[in-house]
Design an enzyme around this catalytic site. Structure first.
Site, PDB file in Angstrom:
ATOM      1  CG  ASN A 170       6.534  42.603  68.419  1.00 42.46           C
ATOM      2  OD1 ASN A 170       6.442  43.137  69.539  1.00 42.46           O
ATOM      3  ND2 ASN A 170       7.533  41.801  68.098  1.00 42.46           N
ATOM      4  CD1 TRP A 171       3.180  48.753  68.184  1.00 40.45           C
ATOM      5  CD2 TRP A 171       2.376  49.563  70.117  1.00 40.45           C
ATOM      6  NE1 TRP A 171       2.064  49.500  67.906  1.00 40.45           N
ATOM      7  CE2 TRP A 171       1.548  50.003  69.070  1.00 40.45           C
ATOM      8  CE3 TRP A 171       2.066  49.942  71.432  1.00 40.45           C
ATOM      9  CZ2 TRP A 171       0.430  50.812  69.292  1.00 40.45           C
ATOM     10  CZ3 TRP A 171       0.949  50.734  71.651  1.00 40.45           C
ATOM     11  CH2 TRP A 171       0.145  51.165  70.592  1.00 40.45           C
ATOM     12  CE  LYS A 172      10.110  43.901  66.684  1.00 38.38           C
ATOM     13  NZ  LYS A 172      11.190  43.482  65.830  1.00 38.38           N
ATOM     14  CG  HIS A 209      10.081  38.256  68.836  1.00 42.20           C
ATOM     15  ND1 HIS A 209      11.325  38.764  68.542  1.00 42.20           N
ATOM     16  CD2 HIS A 209       9.245  38.738  67.885  1.00 42.20           C
ATOM     17  CE1 HIS A 209      11.234  39.525  67.450  1.00 42.20           C
ATOM     18  NE2 HIS A 209       9.979  39.524  67.040  1.00 42.20           N
ATOM     19  CD  GLU A 221      13.379  41.802  68.172  1.00 43.84           C
ATOM     20  OE1 GLU A 221      12.540  42.253  68.977  1.00 43.84           O
ATOM     21  OE2 GLU A 221      13.381  42.118  66.963  1.00 43.84           O
ATOM     22  CD  GLU A 264       8.164  37.604  63.697  1.00 43.47           C
ATOM     23  OE1 GLU A 264       7.545  38.587  63.276  1.00 43.47           O
ATOM     24  OE2 GLU A 264       8.803  37.615  64.774  1.00 43.47           O
ATOM     25  N   GLY A 299      13.230  43.604  60.878  1.00 38.29           N
ATOM     26  CA  GLY A 299      13.797  44.939  61.044  1.00 38.29           C
ATOM     27  C   GLY A 299      14.874  45.273  60.014  1.00 38.29           C
ATOM     28  CB  SER A 302      10.760  43.617  56.434  1.00 40.15           C
ATOM     29  OG  SER A 302      11.943  43.810  57.204  1.00 40.15           O
ATOM     30  N   GLY A 325       6.299  44.466  63.005  1.00 37.07           N
ATOM     31  CA  GLY A 325       7.031  45.333  63.922  1.00 37.07           C
ATOM     32  C   GLY A 325       6.920  46.786  63.539  1.00 37.07           C
TER      33      GLY A 325
END
Ligand code: PGA
Length: 249
Positions: A9-11, A95, A97, A168, A174, A214, A235
């Site tokens: 997941n490159w965000k 997600h 976020e 998650e 992160g 992570s 991520g």
């Protein structure tokens, strides 16, 4: 036997140039290799056509979001058919976020899942997970059950088995902290039970469940060794080619 699925997941990382460099290097280093899993990355919309042009045939292109209607006056949104034109095959939905910063709710996530299955061949990666406060109050399973039940409402039985669910824990995203393999297995097994109770054991046994939070080359093995963990949503460790290759290996 469920095939493992590892998605980076490159965000909101990587310009087009950086995405192109990543894929060039990845292709050079993995020429002639085959991986024993489904794999690819979820990139920003601006990078999808770069991935389409550069990727090897089995590399999955995923998007990080989509809208729940065909088209219209929805400034800033992207439709499922726009993604399909770019060879996108998976889309991350819900997600944490997106839930936290963009007001996504269980209800809006449910609308997206219904729309994706009814309008496209895209496959959703449905994210769920508890906050640190909920984890500390031992509310994880309750929260997950609410999220899953609400997200899957009105979905057709035949679509459920195609779903990927990513567990998650928000406190592990992160942060460098991870759930232990035993904790992650316990929640992923609970997710499978929830799906089995809603549909059937046979359907639940086909759903692929990822762990995310992570995940790194050093710890991925212990997660993937668990019976109900069928892959990872990764991520920061997916941003460097060497790490990404190590994850897949
Ligand atoms: P992380 O992110 O691997 O950097 O913790 C995971 C995710 O947000 O999907």
């Amino acid at each position: 036997m469920r095939k493992k699925i590892i998605i980076g997941n490159w965000k909101m990382y990587k310009t087009m140039k950086e995405a192109e460099e990543f894929l060039t290097e990845f292709n050079e280093q993995t020429t002639g290799w085959s991986f024993d899993c489904d794999y690819g990355v979820a990139a920003s919309f601006t990078n999808l056509h770069v991935l389409k042009a550069k990727k090897a045939s089995d590399f999955i292109i995923a998007a990080q979001n989509c809208h729940d209607q065909a088209q219209g006056a929805f400034t800033g949104e992207v439709a499922t058919n726009m993604l399909e034109e770019l060879d996108v095959s998976y889309v991350i939905i819900g997600h944490s976020e997106r839930r936290e910063y963009f007001n996504e709710t269980n209800e809006s996530i449910n609308r997206k899942l219904n729309w994706i299955f009814s309008s496209s061949k895209l496959l959703p990666i449905l994210c769920c997970g508890e906050t640190l406060a909920q984890y500390e109050k031992q509310e994880t399973k309750k929260v997950i059950e609410e999220q899953i039940k609400a997200a899957l409402k009105d979905l057709k039985q035949e679509d459920i088995s195609k779903l990927v669910i990513a567990y998650e824990p928000i406190w592990a995203i992160g942060t460098g902290k991870t759930a232990t393999d035993v904790e992650a297995q316990s929640v992923c097994s609970e997710i499978r039970n929830i799906v089995a109770n809603l549909y059937s054991k046979d359907i639940a046994d086909q759903v692929r469940i990822q762990y995310g939070g992570s995940v790194k080359p050093e710890n991925i093995k212990t997660f993937l060794a668990q019976p109900d963990i069928d892959g990872a949503l990764v991520g920061s460790a997916s941003l460097k080619v060497a790490d990404f290759i190590n994850l897949l290996n």
